[in-house]
Enzyme design. Structure first.
Site, PDB file in Angstrom:
ATOM      1  N   ALA A 179       0.724  -1.108   0.054  1.00 52.30           N
ATOM      2  CA  ALA A 179      -0.238   0.101  -0.059  1.00 52.30           C
ATOM      3  C   ALA A 179       0.763   1.205   0.062  1.00 52.30           C
ATOM      4  CB  ALA A 179      -0.937   0.008   0.950  1.00 52.30           C
ATOM      5  N   GLU A 201      -1.162  -4.839   3.381  1.00 55.49           N
ATOM      6  CA  GLU A 201      -0.057  -3.993   3.753  1.00 55.49           C
ATOM      7  C   GLU A 201       0.576  -4.729   4.920  1.00 55.49           C
ATOM      8  OE1 GLU A 201       2.074  -1.527   2.471  1.00 55.49           O
ATOM      9  OE2 GLU A 201       3.170  -2.094   4.108  1.00 55.49           O
ATOM     10  N   HIS A 436      -7.943  34.049  -2.529  1.00 54.68           N
ATOM     11  CA  HIS A 436      -9.270  33.664  -1.853  1.00 54.68           C
ATOM     12  C   HIS A 436     -10.375  33.345  -3.078  1.00 54.68           C
ATOM     13  CE1 HIS A 436     -12.453  32.946   0.948  1.00 54.68           C
ATOM     14  NE2 HIS A 436     -13.172  34.061   0.331  1.00 54.68           N
TER      15      HIS A 436
END
Ligand code: FAD
Length: 457
Positions: A179, A201, A436
């Site tokens: 993984a 994993e 922004h």
């Protein structure tokens, strides 16, 4: 014998970047490549995986809108058309790269390079060979998928990443061993295409190089998306059995799937290179050993995956720029990578620049963390991907690392890198104006959030 100023063995991102810089500076350059120019990155790595993930990315975004009941209906990705597009693109880009190198005066030799003696490389083509000499040699031969006894791709049902990238149809089910970035990205893609994906994993968590809290958030997202994760589970045996991939774990659990991917790391392309003929040494794992200037022997440098320092395409390119400039006499200092950026792409992404909290704690450092949730960010809210967070790792009053997990966080990697390199802290961050609304704005929020001390989990 043909003589050049520089011979480069391996035409991936490392080798081709060095070739271009040196040729532009007027050097005669021979570039030896045994398969396709562009290397792993272009032909079976970064680029094809991102083209696959790019095709399914809008699905994840639309599903997020569907969950908020503002979108409905079905849209599907045509896998065959996508594979055709990817292979046309990579083939075309490799050809264009060859033309560009040719126009700069780089002589490209198609064949396998083998070291003969100091300053000499033999190029083995199909039926003949050519011998080259040069004052400088750059080894940039890259790496290939690693395998272990019991976990070896048979290219039938048990595949490596290159096999899986070239598969003709979407497997009904897919079990992935490993993984790390490669396993996670391919798992994410095939899950989005309808495969039932299981990831196994051996380390305690997915994304083993990241902090446990980042990995836990990623695992939650993967599981929510229908991917099964077995963490701390050691694969013992993987084989094709009766037309299916059969994986046996150490605890006896058996998982079967239509296909399996072995994504357990990489191994350097040094077999048959005979680098020791140039005076180089290989380490225990076969990587070419280098000094602080990326020198492997007098007048021999090793860059990119083959030296095993950082197995990422941008690291190979960064090292290529350094060694090319060193050969040109433009710099004498030791190589410095600076904080290394890395990303895992997919519906839920992970990005990190610099060190993890756990790595610093293991070094005995005092570590503090400040963080901000993506749910506070207007762009994350607009796209419906508000799970996840940005985490700033502090050590000795400075930012040692910035990591993030969530939808689209790979886009934060360069802002994080530049803030770390610029030495910004909560005190001087006001000097930087952030646009922004942007996803970037979550990074200053995390930097200025209250810090808490952390210890190893
Ligand atoms: P390579 O790209 O491996 O190129 C080496 C070249 O040398 C190859 O073309 C090979 O054919 C040639 N060669 C080898 N031996 C010889 C020889 N003896 N003679 C002549 N030629 C030889 N990295 C990222 O940064 N971002 C990503 O998103 C990413 N995704 C990846 C996804 C996958 C599935 C994989 C497998 C890798 C990914 N990587 C990613 C890693 C990245 O591809 C490598 O780090 C990068 O390609 C290394 O560049 P390189 O120039 O060192 O070697």
């Amino acid at each position: 014998m043909q003589a050049f100023d520089i011979i480069i063995v391996g035409g991936g991102p490392g080798g081709t970047t060095a070739a271009q810089i040196l040729a532009r500076a007027g050097k005669s350059v021979a570039l030896v490549e045994k398969t396709h120019l562009g290397g792993t990155c272009l032909n079976c790595g970064c680029i094809p995986t991102k083209m696959l993930l790019g095709a399914v990315a809008p699905l994840a975004l639309l599903h997020a809108q569907q969950r908020t009941r503002v979108a409905k209906g079905d849209i599907t990705v045509d896998f065959t058309a996508l594979q055709t597009r990817v292979s046309r693109f990579t083939r075309g880009t490799s050809q264009t790269l060859g033309k560009n190198l040719g126009s700069l005066g780089v002589t490209v030799f198609e064949g396998r390079g083998e070291a003969l003696a100091a300053g000499a490389i033999r190029v083995h083509a199909d039926t003949s060979h050519t011998d080259l000499t040069a004052q400088h040699i750059i080894l940039s031969c890259g790496s290939s998928s690693a395998s272990f006894p019991g976990l070896t791709p048979d290219h039938d049902c048990v595949l490596d990443s290159t096999d899986l990238l070239h598969i003709q149809s979407v497997p009904e089910s897919l079990v992935i061993v490993g993984a790390g970035a490669i396993g996670l990205e391919l798992g994410d893609f095939f899950s989005a295409m309808g495969s039932k994906v299981t990831i196994v994993e051996a380390a305690p968590h997915v994304a083993p190089l990241e902090d446990a809290d980042i990995a836990a958030e990623l695992r939650r997202a993967l599981q929510k998306g229908g991917i099964t994760c077995h963490e701390g589970a050691r694969a013992k045996d993987l084989r094709t059995n009766d037309g299916q991939a059969q994986l046996t774990l150490d605890d006896g659990t058996v998982i079967t799937a239509a296909k399996a991917l072995v994504a357990v790391g990489r191994t350097p392309n040094t077999a048959g290179l005979r680098a020791e003929q140039l005076g180089c040494s290989l380490n225990r794992r076969g990587y070419v050993e280098t000094d602080g200037c990326l020198q492997a022997a007098p007048n021999v440098c090793a860059i990119g995956d083959v030296n095993g320092l950082v197995l990422l395409a941008h690291a190979a390119e960064h090292q290529a720029v350094y060694v090319a400039n060193r050969i040109l006499g433009n710099c004498q200092h030791e190589y410095q990578s600076g904080p290394v950026p890395s990303c895992v792409y997919g519906a839920t992404e992970v990005m990190r620049v610099g060190q993890t909290a756990e790595a610093l704690l293991r070094e005995g450092k005092r570590v503090e963390v400040s963080q901000a949730p993506l749910s506070l960010n207007p762009i994350a809210q607009a796209s419906g991907g508000t799970s996840g967070f940005v985490k700033v790792v502090w050590s000795e009053g400075r930012i040692a690392g910035i990591a993030a997990v969530g939808a689209g966080v790979s886009h934060l990697v360069m802002v994080a890198l530049l803030l770390i390199r610029g030495g910004y802290t909560a005190q001087n961050l006001h000097e930087v104006m952030f646009a922004h609304p942007t996803l970037d704005e979550i990074v200053p929020m995390a930097i200025t959030a209250p810090k808490t001390s952390v210890t190893l989990p």
